[in-house]
Design an enzyme around this catalytic site. Sequence first.
Site, PDB file in Angstrom:
ATOM      1  N   ASP A  66      -9.836   0.511  -0.502  1.00  0.00           N
ATOM      2  CA  ASP A  66      -8.698   0.032  -0.830  1.00  0.00           C
ATOM      3  C   ASP A  66      -8.431   0.484  -2.498  1.00  0.00           C
ATOM      4  O   ASP A  66      -9.232   0.319  -3.315  1.00  0.00           O
ATOM      5  CB  ASP A  66      -9.013  -1.634  -0.914  1.00  0.00           C
ATOM      6  CG  ASP A  66      -7.673  -2.203  -1.487  1.00  0.00           C
ATOM      7  OD1 ASP A  66      -6.596  -2.139  -0.913  1.00  0.00           O
ATOM      8  OD2 ASP A  66      -7.975  -3.167  -2.444  1.00  0.00           O
ATOM      9  N   THR A  99      -1.432   0.351  -2.079  1.00  0.00           N
ATOM     10  CA  THR A  99      -1.991   0.482  -3.343  1.00  0.00           C
ATOM     11  C   THR A  99      -2.428   1.882  -3.827  1.00  0.00           C
ATOM     12  O   THR A  99      -2.195   2.178  -4.938  1.00  0.00           O
ATOM     13  CB  THR A  99      -3.233  -0.480  -3.502  1.00  0.00           C
ATOM     14  OG1 THR A  99      -4.123  -0.267  -2.776  1.00  0.00           O
ATOM     15  CG2 THR A  99      -2.761  -1.999  -3.611  1.00  0.00           C
ATOM     16  N   THR A 100      -2.914   2.530  -2.881  1.00  0.00           N
ATOM     17  CA  THR A 100      -3.204   3.975  -3.035  1.00  0.00           C
ATOM     18  C   THR A 100      -1.966   4.917  -3.207  1.00  0.00           C
ATOM     19  O   THR A 100      -1.830   5.655  -4.086  1.00  0.00           O
ATOM     20  CB  THR A 100      -3.964   4.447  -1.898  1.00  0.00           C
ATOM     21  OG1 THR A 100      -5.282   3.621  -1.613  1.00  0.00           O
ATOM     22  CG2 THR A 100      -4.448   5.892  -2.153  1.00  0.00           C
ATOM     23  N   ASP A 397      -5.089  -7.290   3.197  1.00  0.00           N
ATOM     24  CA  ASP A 397      -4.011  -6.305   3.204  1.00  0.00           C
ATOM     25  C   ASP A 397      -3.024  -6.539   4.535  1.00  0.00           C
ATOM     26  O   ASP A 397      -1.794  -6.897   4.242  1.00  0.00           O
ATOM     27  CB  ASP A 397      -4.434  -4.825   3.352  1.00  0.00           C
ATOM     28  CG  ASP A 397      -5.089  -4.338   1.743  1.00  0.00           C
ATOM     29  OD1 ASP A 397      -5.280  -5.240   0.998  1.00  0.00           O
ATOM     30  OD2 ASP A 397      -5.405  -3.250   1.639  1.00  0.00           O
TER      31      ASP A 397
END
Length: 560
Positions: A66, A99-100, A397
């Site tokens: 994550d 997020t990445t 998530d």
Amino acid sequence: MQRGLPMQPTVVLLREGTDTSQGNPQLLSNISACLAIAGTLSSTLGPRGMDKLIVNERGEAQITNDGATILKLLDIVHPAARTLVDIARAQDAEIGDGTTSVVLLAAQLLKEVRTYIEEGVSPHIIMKGFRQATKIAIDRIKELQIKVDKSDPENFRSLLLKCAATSMSSKLIHSEKPFFSEMVVNAIECLDPEDLDESLIGVKKVAGGGLQDSLLVKGVAFKKTFTYAGAEQQPKYFDNPLILCLNVELELKAEKDNAEVRVEAVSDYQAIVDAEWEIIYRKLQAIEKTGAKVVLSKLPIGDLATQWFADRDIFCAGRVAAGDLRRVVQATGGAIQSTCSDISREHLGTCGIFQERQIGGERYNIFEGCPQAKTCTLVLRGGAEQFIEEVERSLHDALMVVKRAIKNGEVVAGGGAIEMELSAHIRKHALTIPGKLQLIIAAFAKALEIIPRQISDNAGLDSTDILNKLRMKHATEGKWFGVDVDGPTGIRDNLDAFVWEPSLVKINAISSASEAACLILSVDETIRNPQSEAQNPGPRAPPGTAQRAMRGRGRGMGRR
């Protein structure tokens, strides 16, 4: 003879040892720092992304892929690179997924314009181009997004399951996608549809067992609290019990803890002890009169009260965590009481079944069949502790993505499909713009291709070949074609393959990445104060404090 020029006085502005870096070299250094962070995260993207094992200073290990969690654990000190940490955290808090992607996109935008900065293009022209391109991208997403009809519950539920499965495809639990997608959608459906407060979904981790042993409790479950001897004699199962939630201590206190009492005779002392017992018995009798069969308190319930309740077939638990007690009240009704007097029926909650049950190596108190259940609990099982923690992060998530899909109901195809379509659209638009802005907007379009390129690289595919195929498809009306990590061709129509994501994830990621890139481009000087690196010892004590503190030491203080 020529007179010497007057000496210019030296002006000292900054403390000695202050490090100042400015101009283009500083800007390029900031870009390099952001690219280094993106390099760390890039291998975690997509369904074939790798995981990172991070060990902190206490030797505790965490395994995760994550983006926000990795950046939080890395403890980054470079001031410009911290901007990327902030956008990843914001994306995680607001959307929960992507997020990445947001970090990779921001770093790639900077990488694409690096050559223009080296050639002397003003950062303000680049920032203007980025803002224009972001607006074009967001408008295009809103034009393409597919609105799902909420009036057909079966159809809408299938959309939510697909969004949850897409979110999990890059996580450790991707092999159990159908099982966990069902669990996540059921959990979100338990919440109040107006509010969708995900903090009311409790997550409990129990080591041991397999992933398939995880369960969803449509109500509340929490670990058995610390209990005294009489607890084993209490009943552990009730049908339709009344539940009383307290913020009251039901414990005999030692006299020395609370007050100083001077007594003349033993009988006086006995009267004080009797009064204390009388107070606690009065509280217990008031609780029994309410008819409650399950008594929970945020504060301790002592051995006397535990045995007293056991004798009357009442279950009690003290030191219940505040979050668990709040969720019990949400599920069963009633209210938390801070006194034992004047408790009426409307202050009590109820549930279909209360039971204490063994899950793995732990005892759990479980409330099911709650009439007002706007809460639920996920009990996660698994082998290693780090593995269960990563499952929890993956489900968080997925929960956030499903929540966003319910609130918005618009989806786009994932797997790099929307990025390729935006890239083609923006590149076409750039050709209509004269001047340097055309180059900047074209660079923005190229930067968007990092997502499908990295997904292909991580899956071991030839990314150049796949991107060429995708560019061809998107030039000929194949607007939902993205990367397929399993198929022979490497590309497919991801809308038909049900790789769906809420469009809000993409809108937020692109706007946040663009803002972060503009912020880093607007910084041309870093001033680092050497004193600020040292730990702050706190304010200095006023003069004379030490002498005043020592005064009176070593001799008895006079009576007043």
